[in-house]
Write a protein that holds these residues in place. Structure first.
Motif, mmCIF file in Angstrom:
data_model
loop_
_atom_site.group_PDB
_atom_site.id
_atom_site.type_symbol
_atom_site.label_atom_id
_atom_site.label_comp_id
_atom_site.label_asym_id
_atom_site.label_seq_id
_atom_site.Cartn_x
_atom_site.Cartn_y
_atom_site.Cartn_z
ATOM 1 N N GLN A 236 0.834 -1.203 0.000
ATOM 2 C CA GLN A 236 0.000 0.000 0.000
ATOM 3 C C GLN A 236 0.866 1.249 0.000
ATOM 4 O OE1 GLN A 236 -0.327 -2.601 1.964
ATOM 5 N NE2 GLN A 236 -2.469 -3.165 2.312
ATOM 6 N N THR A 237 1.980 1.197 0.757
ATOM 7 C CA THR A 237 2.910 2.331 0.779
ATOM 8 C C THR A 237 3.569 2.509 -0.585
ATOM 9 O OG1 THR A 237 3.346 1.926 3.121
ATOM 10 C CG2 THR A 237 4.930 3.287 1.931
ATOM 11 N N MET A 238 3.974 1.403 -1.205
ATOM 12 C CA MET A 238 4.593 1.487 -2.537
ATOM 13 C C MET A 238 3.613 2.087 -3.546
ATOM 14 S SD MET A 238 6.537 -2.175 -2.796
ATOM 15 C CE MET A 238 6.919 -3.094 -1.304
ATOM 16 N N CYS A 239 2.348 1.638 -3.504
ATOM 17 C CA CYS A 239 1.344 2.185 -4.426
ATOM 18 C C CYS A 239 1.144 3.681 -4.189
ATOM 19 C CB CYS A 239 0.020 1.439 -4.254
ATOM 20 S SG CYS A 239 0.060 -0.281 -4.814
ATOM 21 N N HIS A 240 1.150 4.080 -2.927
ATOM 22 C CA HIS A 240 0.991 5.500 -2.609
ATOM 23 C C HIS A 240 2.162 6.311 -3.171
ATOM 24 C CE1 HIS A 240 -0.205 9.071 -0.414
ATOM 25 N NE2 HIS A 240 0.975 9.118 0.176
ATOM 26 N N TRP A 241 3.372 5.772 -3.048
ATOM 27 C CA TRP A 241 4.536 6.473 -3.604
ATOM 28 C C TRP A 241 4.448 6.586 -5.124
ATOM 29 C CZ3 TRP A 241 8.894 3.656 -0.388
ATOM 30 C CH2 TRP A 241 8.876 4.160 0.925
ATOM 31 N N MET A 242 3.981 5.526 -5.784
ATOM 32 C CA MET A 242 3.834 5.600 -7.230
ATOM 33 C C MET A 242 2.825 6.680 -7.627
ATOM 34 S SD MET A 242 5.949 3.379 -8.498
ATOM 35 C CE MET A 242 6.980 3.943 -7.112
ATOM 36 N N LYS A 243 1.757 6.773 -6.868
ATOM 37 C CA LYS A 243 0.741 7.791 -7.144
ATOM 38 C C LYS A 243 1.318 9.192 -7.015
ATOM 39 C CE LYS A 243 -3.814 9.371 -5.573
ATOM 40 N NZ LYS A 243 -4.920 9.132 -4.597
ATOM 41 N N ARG A 244 2.177 9.412 -6.013
ATOM 42 C CA ARG A 244 2.747 10.752 -5.795
ATOM 43 C C ARG A 244 3.925 11.037 -6.729
ATOM 44 N NH1 ARG A 244 3.561 12.164 0.388
ATOM 45 N NH2 ARG A 244 3.843 14.215 -0.593
ATOM 46 N N THR A 245 4.479 9.995 -7.357
ATOM 47 C CA THR A 245 5.541 10.204 -8.351
ATOM 48 C C THR A 245 4.954 10.576 -9.710
ATOM 49 O OG1 THR A 245 6.874 8.553 -7.199
ATOM 50 C CG2 THR A 245 7.596 9.159 -9.398
ATOM 51 N N ARG A 246 3.712 10.191 -9.940
ATOM 52 C CA ARG A 246 3.086 10.399 -11.240
ATOM 53 C C ARG A 246 3.111 11.855 -11.708
ATOM 54 N NH1 ARG A 246 -3.301 9.160 -12.704
ATOM 55 N NH2 ARG A 246 -3.411 10.566 -14.490
ATOM 56 N N PRO A 247 2.799 12.877 -10.850
ATOM 57 C CA PRO A 247 2.774 14.257 -11.378
ATOM 58 C C PRO A 247 4.087 14.701 -12.009
ATOM 59 C CG PRO A 247 1.716 14.165 -9.230
ATOM 60 C CD PRO A 247 2.344 12.823 -9.442
ATOM 61 N N HIS A 248 5.223 14.192 -11.501
ATOM 62 C CA HIS A 248 6.510 14.578 -12.095
ATOM 63 C C HIS A 248 6.644 14.034 -13.513
ATOM 64 C CE1 HIS A 248 7.768 16.017 -8.192
ATOM 65 N NE2 HIS A 248 7.480 14.854 -7.649
ATOM 66 N N LEU A 249 6.246 12.753 -13.691
ATOM 67 C CA LEU A 249 6.389 12.128 -15.004
ATOM 68 C C LEU A 249 5.257 12.506 -15.952
ATOM 69 C CD1 LEU A 249 7.528 8.602 -13.790
ATOM 70 C CD2 LEU A 249 8.938 10.468 -14.638
ATOM 71 N N GLN A 250 4.167 13.046 -15.412
ATOM 72 C CA GLN A 250 3.041 13.470 -16.247
ATOM 73 C C GLN A 250 3.485 14.521 -17.257
ATOM 74 O OE1 GLN A 250 -0.332 12.403 -15.770
ATOM 75 N NE2 GLN A 250 -0.983 13.567 -17.565
#
Length: 513
Positions: A236-250
């Motif tokens: 769940q923590t890993m998924c949360h980190w992926m979600k918060r990394t998305r805006p940079h790569l967007q």
């Protein structure tokens, strides 16, 4: 009394005992045989109707574990004397259980053991910020602002202790008018990808590459971290980190989408993916990754639960030019609505239809296979000679168009033959090819040297996702679907341009801020 053949004969006590022993022996044999037959029957039933793999439900494992524990407890109690068993204090076992619980921090969502390699970074306030612009005096040292981050280096975790200098303006002489009375040295970009998170850039990159390049689902990464490194890091923590990394790569994703739309030639395809159904708990429904690719330039993934032409229309945006696809009808609908699109079909799909008809119509289907192979030899010649688009177009006019004319004549003749039924495999292959003939032969027209003979470039880009979804099976939420599309886009473009995805992401994530 004993009766034998209707004649009453008395038996002695010794004879009765011997007969009794013989009957007992015969009964024991019958019981053993029955047990053996029952075991064979269970084996046959399991083989016929049971699961094909040796999987066991977690509830069954729990029952087995409880049974084993009860047996061990009984044997231990039997081996121990009653006095010792009664004398043992009840609280001693509870204390042992508490000690075991302390050693295994199962309740924590994130835990890193103390015995880890550590690094310390001290960051000073820049010289330009040490002087108060109002008083002209040097700001005094106040304290160190300390943060802890975890990074991933060559197969192991590193605890990074970051100490940032804090300075404040001396009181008096107008210091209260200073816009920044207290200044703190800035956190390095690699450690503030996700503000407040313990993960450094290298750990985030490791998680991205593990899942979207190496196809390791997060639940297995969680097990690997716990088993090999003693690290508790829940999925769940890993998924949360992926979600918060998305805006940079967007931002990279949108820039690539804009660049691909500006070209004059795109290939397009779609593949299925299972999405957790928000309306029905425990059920999944079919969704899709749509993919566009400009050969030699880039590839982009797009997630959507639907498969209508409206999804392709939204993805292409203002693109106009040559669009190459398979035979899916949604693309034909899209091109009919948008006169700015020129539809090109895929010879690989047409060839597959004839290949599937070889068993039923060998000689006739084989003729088509050989002619289509001649078309691909022309493409091989152009590729090995590294021809320009103009030179490849001239080569196709010279060599491919006569082959295409021969195929067309044979298609028309075979369609009229009574011996080839429309419902036969060859009849279906003929109808498929004739129904898309204009789109199939357009690649060989003058000026279309940039267009490929088939859609295999984009299909090759899709192939890694097929490996991934066999491992992680489904997507839990539509937002996670688009997030996966963005990350697959980054990874596949690294592969396309032969760039190390770890080095690329560790470079671009800090700089993109």
């Amino acid at each position: 009394m004993h009766y034998d053949k209707g004649i009453e004969t008395p038996l002695t006590a010794e004879q009765l005992l011997l007969e009794n022993e013989a009957l007992k022996e015969e009964l024991a044999k019958e019981r053993a045989l029955r047990q053996q037959l029952e075991w064979k029957l269970r084996q046959l039933l399991d083989k016929q109707f049971g699961p094909s793999s040796e999987k066991t439900h977690p509830d069954q494992l729990q029952l087995f574990a409880e049974a084993v524990q009860s047996v061990i407890a009984e044997e231990t109690a039997a081996a121990s004397s009653p006095e010792k068993a009664d004398a043992a204090p009840a609280g001693k076992d509870q204390d042992k259980d508490k000690e075991k619980t302390k050693l295994k921090p199962r309740g924590k969502r994130t835990f890193f053991p103390e015995a880890m390699r550590e690094e310390m970074i001290e960051i000073l306030v820049p010289e330009g910020q040490r002087i108060c612009p109002v008083t002209g005096a040097e700001r005094k040292f106040v304290r160190w602002e300390q943060s802890i981050k975890i990074k991933w280096v060559a197969g192991h975790f590193v605890r990074v202790i970051i100490r940032r200098e804090v300075r404040a303006a001396s009181p008096g002489a107008g210091a209260e008018l200073c816009p920044e009375p207290v200044v703190t040295a800035e956190m390095p970009p690699a450690y503030r990808i996700i503000p407040g998170a313990i993960a450094a850039c290298s750990l985030l990159v490791h998680l991205i590459v593990s899942k979207y390049c190496d196809h390791i689902p997060f639940y297995r990464t969680e097990q690997i971290f716990r088993r090999r490194y003693g690290v508790v890091l829940e999925r769940q923590t890993m998924c949360h980190w992926m979600k918060r990394t998305r805006p940079h790569l967007q931002e990279l994703y949108e820039a690539l989408l804009y660049e691909l739309r500006q070209g004059g030639y795109l290939q397009m395809d779609e593949t299925t993916i299972r999405l957790m159904d928000p309306d029905t708990k425990g059920k999944t429904k079919k969704s899709f990754f749509w993919v566009i690719k400009r050969p030699g330039h880039g590839v982009l993934f797009w997630f959507d639960p639907g498969r209508s032409h409206r999804v392709a229309e939204e993805m292409l945006g203002d693109f106009s030019g040559n669009l190459q696809t398979d035979g899916y009808s949604a693309y034909m609908t899209l091109c009919r609505k948008n006169p700015g699109l020129n539809l090109f079909a895929c010879w690989s799909h047409a060839r597959r239809k004839f290949y599937e008809s070889i068993d039923a119509n060998g000689p006739d289907a084989g003729w088509y296979m050989m002619e289509i192979q001649k078309l691909y030899r022309v493409e091989t010649e152009a590729r090995e000679s590294r021809m320009s688009a103009e030179a490849r177009s001239a080569l196709r006019l010279q060599k491919s168009q006569p082959i295409l004319a021969s195929i067309k004549a044979r298609l028309d003749a075979d369609r009229a033959r009574a011996s080839i039924l429309p419902s036969s495999p060859l009849g279906k292959a003929i109808e498929y090819t004739l129904g898309r003939w204009n789109a199939l032969v357009r690649y060989a027209d003058s000026g279309n040297g940039e267009v490929e003979i088939d859609n295999n470039w984009v299909e090759n880009a899709i192939r890694p996702t097929a490996i991934g979804k066999k491992n992680w099976l489904f997507i839990g939420h539509p937002e996670a679907g688009q997030q996966s599309a963005i990350l697959y886009t980054i990874i596949e473009n690294c592969r396309l341009h032969e760039v190390n995805p770890v080095e690329y992401l560790e470079d671009v994530l800090p700089r993109i801020q």
